[in-house]
Write an enzyme that holds these catalytic residues in place. Structure first.
Site, PDB file in Angstrom:
ATOM      1  N   LYS A   1      44.586  27.319  -5.487  1.00 29.85           N
ATOM      2  CA  LYS A   1      43.141  27.426  -5.681  1.00 29.85           C
ATOM      3  C   LYS A   1      42.475  27.500  -4.312  1.00 29.85           C
ATOM      4  O   LYS A   1      42.596  26.580  -3.499  1.00 29.85           O
ATOM      5  CB  LYS A   1      42.629  26.222  -6.456  1.00 29.85           C
ATOM      6  CG  LYS A   1      41.137  26.291  -6.757  1.00 29.85           C
ATOM      7  CD  LYS A   1      40.705  25.090  -7.584  1.00 29.85           C
ATOM      8  CE  LYS A   1      39.231  25.169  -7.954  1.00 29.85           C
ATOM      9  NZ  LYS A   1      38.809  23.982  -8.705  1.00 29.85           N
TER      10      LYS A   1
ATOM     11  N   LYS B   1      43.735  31.175  -8.385  1.00 27.73           N
ATOM     12  CA  LYS B   1      42.290  31.235  -8.589  1.00 27.73           C
ATOM     13  C   LYS B   1      41.587  31.360  -7.242  1.00 27.73           C
ATOM     14  O   LYS B   1      41.920  30.594  -6.331  1.00 27.73           O
ATOM     15  CB  LYS B   1      41.838  29.966  -9.302  1.00 27.73           C
ATOM     16  CG  LYS B   1      40.341  29.887  -9.564  1.00 27.73           C
ATOM     17  CD  LYS B   1      39.977  28.555 -10.205  1.00 27.73           C
ATOM     18  CE  LYS B   1      38.482  28.519 -10.482  1.00 27.73           C
ATOM     19  NZ  LYS B   1      38.032  27.253 -11.043  1.00 27.73           N
TER      20      LYS B   1
HETATM   21 ZN   LIG Z   1      36.721  19.790  -8.798  1.00 30.56          ZN
END
Ligand SMILES: [Zn+2]
Length: 323
Positions: A194, A247
């Site tokens: 992420k 992501k």
């Molecule tokens: Zn968070």
């Protein structure tokens, strides 16, 4: 001799193109994110995400039926809590909108998979993803709270737990916590890779989760790094992640491909709020053909190696694909 090669033969008709197409998008690839809020009778559009809404818990059963009817197999539940505090304790409160929505969805449509986003930033007063020690997010002090949140969601009916906080060691901690409570068949979809991304902007409006100070660069990844992504993915596989997520999606398709090539776990991508908002804004201005752009973009994610695409376009795209 001098024979010209003719790849165009395989593009000559729609039948031929259908026959040789390498990547086929399906509603079964999609996960639809849902935002739940306290209150009753609420369905309010999120200004920076046209077509997406805040729902109160009493509205989610109908929404779940609509999603399932379109052939979409899963939803991911996010929420605004009734209260916030320093440690984010409403994240594991069984009476919070997220937990109640999960139970309501499973009651209405048992076969629809429910994914629980596990993080604390929506639940803390300071908006960071863990417990603070001065201005530092304390990794190891945060882990027990993530485990409590995961277990509460499993208890509420979640089929898949999706930790998005980027603390070290949380996959092993959550796996052990779920197993200890008997949730051995609850899967973990790790937000393993992420990035600290500018593409999350509209979501922070939707989830009211902007940090009160600083940013998330001490725990989310530097957009410039891919070797580090491979390390994060490998660690989460070791710790017991069943599904690995990258992501955001569109600006990181090279990362998706490399993670896909180096792991045997299914890959998920999150087609995030900023990616969605850009498409909606351009389409609203008549600058692009929304349907074409969305299906092309989602296809690129699948082509890069993602089997699971979490996307705000899911309901529209499923309808276009079945037309
Ligand atoms: Zn968070």
């Amino acid at each position: 001799m001098n024979m010209i090669q003719r790849p165009r033969r395989l593009r000559i008709s729609s039948g031929m193109r259908d026959l040789v197409r390498e990547t086929e998008l399906s509603p079964r690839d999609f996960v639809y994110p849902i935002f739940v809020v306290p209150g009753e009778g609420i369905k309010e559009e999120i200004p920076s995400m046209p077509g997406c809404y805040h729902y109160s818990v009493d509205q989610v059963a109908d929404l779940a039926r609509e999603i399932a009817a379109r052939g979409i197999p899963a939803v991911e539940v996010f929420g605004l809590p009734a209260y916030k505090d320093e440690i984010g304790s409403s994240a594991w409160d069984m009476t919070s909108p997220v937990q109640r929505a999960m139970t309501a969805i499973k009651e209405a449509v048992p076969q629809l998979l429910v994914i629980g986003d596990v993080c604390l930033c929506q639940y803390t007063t300071h908006g960071h993803c863990g417990e603070l020690n001065d201005h530092y997010v304390d990794n190891d002090a945060t882990l027990p709270h993530l485990v409590q949140t995961a277990v509460s969601q499993a208890r509420a009916g979640a089929d898949i737990i999706a930790p998005s906080d980027m603390m070290d060691g949380r996959i092993a901690a959550i796996r052990a916590g779920l197993d200890a409570e008997g949730f051995v068949n609850t899967s973990i979809m790790s937000y393993a890779v992420k990035y600290a991304s500018g593409y999350y902007g509209p979501f922070r409006d939707a989830a009211d989760s902007a940090p009160a100070f600083g940013d998330r660069r001490q725990y989310q990844m530097d957009p410039a790094n891919v070797r580090e992504a491979l390390k994060e993915a490998a660690l989460d596989v070791q710790e017991g992640a069943d599904i690995i997520m990258v992501k955001p999606a569109l600006a990181y398709l090279d990362v998706v491909r490399q993670v896909y090539d180096r792991t045997d776990r299914p890959i998920a991508v999150y087609n995030v709020s900023g990616e969605y908002a850009m498409v909606k804004a351009a389409a609203a201005n008549g600058w692009i053909d929304e349907q074409r752009i969305v299906l092309e973009t989602l296809t690129s994610m699948k082509r890069a190696g993602a089997k699971i695409i979490i996307t705000y376009h899911a309901i529209d795209a499923a309808e276009w694909l079945s037309a």
